[in-house]
Design a protein around this motif. Sequence first.
Motif: not given
Length: 271
Positions: A3-7, A11-16
Amino acid sequence: MARWSRFNIASIVLGFGFLYLPIVLLVIFSFNESRLVTVWAGFSTKWYGELFRNQALMDAAWVTIRVGVLSATVATVLGTFAALSLVRYRRFRGRLLFSGMVYAPLVMPEVITGLSLLLLFVALGFDRGFWTVTLAHITFSMCFVAVVVQSRLVSFDQSIEEAAMDLGATPVNTFLQVTLPVIAPAVLSGWMLAFTLSLDDLVIASFTSGPGATTLPMKIYSQVRLGVTPEINAACTLLIGIVALGVVVASVISRRRDIQRQKDEQAAFAN
């Protein structure tokens, strides 16, 4: 199923965002009405018209495209042959030296590569211009093609080639009709990588260029030192579009080849 966690999402949003937000802003401000690139004054495409009327930028873009296409094509041919030599001929005199020379530009600083090529051209008496920039781009992009093609050849089933030669095919026909179609996606990827590296190069081109051979990155860099203009944003947006379109086309072609190969394998298995 994980499952996708908030972390993970953060991380993906900040990285992209870190990678692509500056590019998105550049594209947005290329449609800015104002000449001030940091102040939004409304939507407009007039700077693209100004870009195409800027003869200096158009000449630099034409030089860049010609250098990129020619250097990528030659580098793809040489890099493919280098990869074949390293994979198929594992024991020959000077193999260690040859592989080291192939991989050296991968880790060599661009300043050293550019300076060494400049000294070479001066020693040989070559006038710096279009051809010296092209040769320099072939030199450093060939190794990237060799690495990409070599990674595909390592997993290549050589029994297919042996079967073709047992049926009477010559080594040249075997390569053209059997080996090349299988490794074509890797060869195309190598060409795209070499072309993109040529479009992006600034340091090596600065050392090896001459009168009448100013590339677009060199032109943009010389103008940015005096201030960013909307025409530069428009030029960079077009470069991004060209590279993105090339990547999409290469992905579609590679995907279609994979689907067709799977269909052929299923048909051969059914027969």
